[in-house]
Write a protein that holds these residues in place. Sequence first.
Motif, PDB file in Angstrom:
ATOM      1  N   ASP A  72      39.362 -66.219-119.194  1.00 57.28           N
ATOM      2  CA  ASP A  72      38.724 -67.543-118.896  1.00 57.28           C
ATOM      3  C   ASP A  72      38.491 -67.764-117.976  1.00 57.28           C
ATOM      4  N   ALA A  73      37.046 -68.197-117.793  1.00 58.34           N
ATOM      5  CA  ALA A  73      37.029 -69.207-116.499  1.00 58.34           C
ATOM      6  C   ALA A  73      36.206 -70.706-116.571  1.00 58.34           C
ATOM      7  N   PRO A  74      35.561 -70.786-115.070  1.00 60.02           N
ATOM      8  CA  PRO A  74      35.525 -71.638-115.004  1.00 60.02           C
ATOM      9  C   PRO A  74      33.678 -72.860-116.061  1.00 60.02           C
ATOM     10  N   GLU A  75      33.557 -73.858-116.830  1.00 57.06           N
ATOM     11  CA  GLU A  75      32.630 -74.731-117.349  1.00 57.06           C
ATOM     12  C   GLU A  75      31.737 -74.176-116.903  1.00 57.06           C
ATOM     13  N   PRO A  76      30.098 -74.077-117.033  1.00 56.76           N
ATOM     14  CA  PRO A  76      28.933 -74.243-116.440  1.00 56.76           C
ATOM     15  C   PRO A  76      28.929 -75.041-115.911  1.00 56.76           C
ATOM     16  N   ARG A  77      28.013 -76.207-115.228  1.00 61.96           N
ATOM     17  CA  ARG A  77      28.148 -77.229-114.557  1.00 61.96           C
ATOM     18  C   ARG A  77      26.316 -77.409-114.665  1.00 61.96           C
ATOM     19  N   PRO A  78      25.593 -77.555-115.596  1.00 64.89           N
ATOM     20  CA  PRO A  78      23.941 -78.245-115.664  1.00 64.89           C
ATOM     21  C   PRO A  78      23.332 -78.513-114.500  1.00 64.89           C
ATOM     22  N   LEU A  79      23.106 -77.694-115.073  1.00 66.24           N
ATOM     23  CA  LEU A  79      21.385 -78.540-113.919  1.00 66.24           C
ATOM     24  C   LEU A  79      20.671 -79.170-114.444  1.00 66.24           C
ATOM     25  N   PRO A  80      19.829 -80.475-113.088  1.00 67.62           N
ATOM     26  CA  PRO A  80      18.722 -81.816-113.627  1.00 67.62           C
ATOM     27  C   PRO A  80      18.102 -80.724-114.110  1.00 67.62           C
ATOM     28  N   THR A  81      17.563 -81.145-115.917  1.00 69.77           N
ATOM     29  CA  THR A  81      16.865 -81.064-117.152  1.00 69.77           C
ATOM     30  C   THR A  81      17.414 -79.964-118.016  1.00 69.77           C
ATOM     31  N   GLU A  82      19.086 -80.071-117.665  1.00 69.01           N
ATOM     32  CA  GLU A  82      19.909 -79.332-118.357  1.00 69.01           C
ATOM     33  C   GLU A  82      20.672 -79.835-119.255  1.00 69.01           C
ATOM     34  N   VAL A  83      21.258 -79.195-119.859  1.00 70.24           N
ATOM     35  CA  VAL A  83      22.387 -79.418-120.966  1.00 70.24           C
ATOM     36  C   VAL A  83      23.317 -78.724-121.390  1.00 70.24           C
ATOM     37  N   LEU A  84      24.914 -79.719-120.913  1.00 68.28           N
ATOM     38  CA  LEU A  84      26.018 -78.113-122.056  1.00 68.28           C
ATOM     39  C   LEU A  84      26.299 -77.844-123.312  1.00 68.28           C
ATOM     40  N   VAL A  85      26.690 -77.169-123.208  1.00 72.16           N
ATOM     41  CA  VAL A  85      26.439 -77.445-124.671  1.00 72.16           C
ATOM     42  C   VAL A  85      27.592 -76.882-125.169  1.00 72.16           C
ATOM     43  N   ARG A  86      28.979 -77.329-125.903  1.00 78.24           N
ATOM     44  CA  ARG A  86      30.021 -77.128-127.126  1.00 78.24           C
ATOM     45  C   ARG A  86      29.858 -75.855-127.019  1.00 78.24           C
ATOM     46  N   VAL A  87      29.177 -74.753-127.857  1.00 80.75           N
ATOM     47  CA  VAL A  87      29.166 -73.863-128.305  1.00 80.75           C
ATOM     48  C   VAL A  87      29.867 -73.462-129.826  1.00 80.75           C
ATOM     49  N   LYS A  88      29.353 -73.182-130.979  1.00 81.20           N
ATOM     50  CA  LYS A  88      30.082 -73.345-132.349  1.00 81.20           C
ATOM     51  C   LYS A  88      29.663 -72.062-132.831  1.00 81.20           C
ATOM     52  N   ALA A  89      28.736 -71.560-132.237  1.00 81.90           N
ATOM     53  CA  ALA A  89      28.332 -70.034-132.831  1.00 81.90           C
ATOM     54  C   ALA A  89      26.641 -69.191-132.276  1.00 81.90           C
TER      55      ALA A  89
END
Length: 308
Positions: A19-36
């Motif tokens: 288990d790990a903390p969710e990463p936080r997106p920086l400006p110009t980034e996106v947070l992706v819920r990974v499917k594959a």
Amino acid sequence: MRVITQYQLGGPEVLTIVDAPEPRPLPTEVLVRVKAIGLGPLEARLRAGEFPLLHQPPFTLGWDISGVVEEASTGRFKPGDEVFGMPLFPRAANAYAEFVAAPALHLALKPASLSHVEAAALPSVGLTAWQGLVDLAGVTEGDRVLVHGGGGGVGHVAIQIAKSIGAHVIATASASKRKVVEACGADEVIDYTAVDFTDAAGEIDVVLDTIGGDTARRSMEVLRPGGHLVTAVAEDDLELIAECEAAGMRFSAIAVDPDPVALRGLVELVEQGRLRVHVQETFPFERVADAHRLLDAGHLQGKLVLTV
């Protein structure tokens, strides 16, 4: 979130789900819920400590992803968009995870015709093939292109890219991979276990090498004067480079990167129905060690993918 990490170098058994903390997106980034998550041979070498790209463990492998945007700190995408790409390579993207923070520029909208599994299989092999054939070799219509390892991840995509340009494509592959290679559009298939490619290939304008070693060196025998040897695996072979230059041939090594222009080029080919990616097998997230055992065994047809 769940992350696959490793605390020591070694075999597939060192891969551990934590288990790990969710990463936080920086400006110009996106947070992706990974499917594959697409898997590649390089990751097996990194896991085992054969290639010093990442720092010492603990680290999290992976670059090829497909998923859904959860948060967007950029105007390029919005939450709900389905995206794919190879973010941050060669820096760690920590993609063996349920969430990945990635530069928006390193992603593209997933073509509707591709599943998340297929999309995750495409970025690294597609970008390697594109950058080798289009950017470095400048393949043009009518060129004779020899693709070594035509049934592998890079090879089967390279065949399709070269055919989309109008090249005459010859591929080496074992008999077990002939159907896959022919389905990709190869004009000729040389079974390297039965035939010497230097006798069968004829005069070649561009060789794309995904094998290295003796195969790369012997490829000089089939290149026309001024021909181009492009390699994805023998980039540090200084003797080979010198031999190419002495023979009046060009040598290029692919240092793949998450090029957004090339990624859009791959998307266009997919949307035109001119490019598909072959997935040999999928594994659930929890069976990552089994997937890595297949990576270690080699001789894959296309790609392996983890589903999340």
